[in-house]
Design a protein around this motif. Sequence first.
Motif, PDB file in Angstrom:
ATOM      1  N   ARG A   1      42.449 104.925 -12.242  1.00 13.13           N
ATOM      2  CA  ARG A   1      43.421 104.145 -13.008  1.00 13.13           C
ATOM      3  C   ARG A   1      43.005 102.675 -13.074  1.00 13.13           C
ATOM      4  O   ARG A   1      43.080 102.047 -14.126  1.00 13.13           O
ATOM      5  CB  ARG A   1      44.806 104.286 -12.374  1.00 13.13           C
ATOM      6  N   GLU A   2      42.547 102.125 -11.947  1.00 18.48           N
ATOM      7  CA  GLU A   2      42.129 100.724 -11.913  1.00 18.48           C
ATOM      8  C   GLU A   2      40.851 100.499 -12.721  1.00 18.48           C
ATOM      9  O   GLU A   2      40.655  99.428 -13.300  1.00 18.48           O
ATOM     10  CB  GLU A   2      41.905 100.280 -10.455  1.00 18.48           C
ATOM     11  N   THR A   3      39.981 101.498 -12.776  1.00 18.22           N
ATOM     12  CA  THR A   3      38.741 101.381 -13.551  1.00 18.22           C
ATOM     13  C   THR A   3      39.034 101.123 -15.018  1.00 18.22           C
ATOM     14  O   THR A   3      38.306 100.392 -15.698  1.00 18.22           O
ATOM     15  CB  THR A   3      37.890 102.667 -13.410  1.00 18.22           C
ATOM     16  N   LEU A   4      40.110 101.716 -15.514  1.00 21.46           N
ATOM     17  CA  LEU A   4      40.484 101.543 -16.918  1.00 21.46           C
ATOM     18  C   LEU A   4      40.927 100.109 -17.219  1.00 21.46           C
ATOM     19  O   LEU A   4      40.957  99.701 -18.383  1.00 21.46           O
ATOM     20  CB  LEU A   4      41.608 102.515 -17.291  1.00 21.46           C
ATOM     21  N   GLU A   5      41.267  99.351 -16.158  1.00 19.69           N
ATOM     22  CA  GLU A   5      41.705  97.975 -16.331  1.00 19.69           C
ATOM     23  C   GLU A   5      40.546  96.988 -16.276  1.00 19.69           C
ATOM     24  O   GLU A   5      40.726  95.790 -16.451  1.00 19.69           O
ATOM     25  CB  GLU A   5      42.720  97.596 -15.230  1.00 19.69           C
ATOM     26  N   VAL A   6      39.339  97.503 -16.003  1.00 20.61           N
ATOM     27  CA  VAL A   6      38.174  96.642 -15.783  1.00 20.61           C
ATOM     28  C   VAL A   6      37.300  96.569 -17.027  1.00 20.61           C
ATOM     29  O   VAL A   6      37.109  97.553 -17.739  1.00 20.61           O
ATOM     30  CB  VAL A   6      37.350  97.164 -14.585  1.00 20.61           C
ATOM     31  N   ASP A   7      36.752  95.390 -17.258  1.00 20.99           N
ATOM     32  CA  ASP A   7      35.893  95.178 -18.419  1.00 20.99           C
ATOM     33  C   ASP A   7      34.433  95.468 -18.079  1.00 20.99           C
ATOM     34  O   ASP A   7      33.847  94.829 -17.206  1.00 20.99           O
ATOM     35  CB  ASP A   7      36.031  93.723 -18.892  1.00 20.99           C
ATOM     36  N   GLU A   8      33.851  96.471 -18.723  1.00 23.08           N
ATOM     37  CA  GLU A   8      32.431  96.781 -18.641  1.00 23.08           C
ATOM     38  C   GLU A   8      31.930  96.985 -17.208  1.00 23.08           C
ATOM     39  O   GLU A   8      30.992  96.326 -16.755  1.00 23.08           O
ATOM     40  CB  GLU A   8      31.607  95.680 -19.312  1.00 23.08           C
ATOM     41  N   ALA A   9      32.524  97.900 -16.496  1.00 26.13           N
ATOM     42  CA  ALA A   9      32.041  98.257 -15.151  1.00 26.13           C
ATOM     43  C   ALA A   9      31.104  99.452 -15.305  1.00 26.13           C
ATOM     44  O   ALA A   9      31.541 100.547 -15.628  1.00 26.13           O
ATOM     45  CB  ALA A   9      33.206  98.604 -14.238  1.00 26.13           C
TER      46      ALA A   9
END
Length: 200
Positions: free
Chosen positions: A128-136
């Motif tokens: 869920r937190e990955t979806l909030e991150v820019d270009e990981a």
Amino acid sequence: MVKKTDSPFTTVVLECPVPSKFHLPQLKPFDGLKDPLDHLNIFKTTLGLQQPPDKILYCSFLTTLKGVAREWFTKLPTSSIDDFEQLSSSFLCHFVGGQHPKRPADHLLTIKQGEKETLRSYVKHFTRETLEVDEADDKVQLTAFKAELKSKEFVVSLAKNPLWTMAEMLLKTQKYMNAEDALVRIEEVEKPNKRERKGR
């Protein structure tokens, strides 16, 4: 069967053969009011491991839209879409007003598995937190994910057999989550037996 029509796609699938193991994503329909990038990322993540062809992605994506979003889809100009990436870009450009600012990639390093948190719960939280991150990219995600794992057995296994993509990590993690769930069920069955022995 593929045939030219007045569809937004340069070629449209009239008879869309669905792979036997394909599962349609169960997503909350996008109505044009929320973050379109979140919706698209969840859609891609959900279908990523299945790796369906573009024609399946087209049909599946339409089922995740409702209201003005579905109306937008049906009003796309004839033969204006060549592939799913182009559809994705058109979707984001049209609904970009609902996007939320993204977090930097190092935000993933702040995500920790709680002392008593199950692996399954940690995976859901991390995803869920990955979806909030820019270009990981995969390297950043893998590093952050492994850094806070509590299972020593799992960490040792990953050290012996390194993984290179997040998709591989999620597949391997699934096996450990299943094992963890099985142990919990065994403990739940044994608890009443232990109480009975103590009461004698």
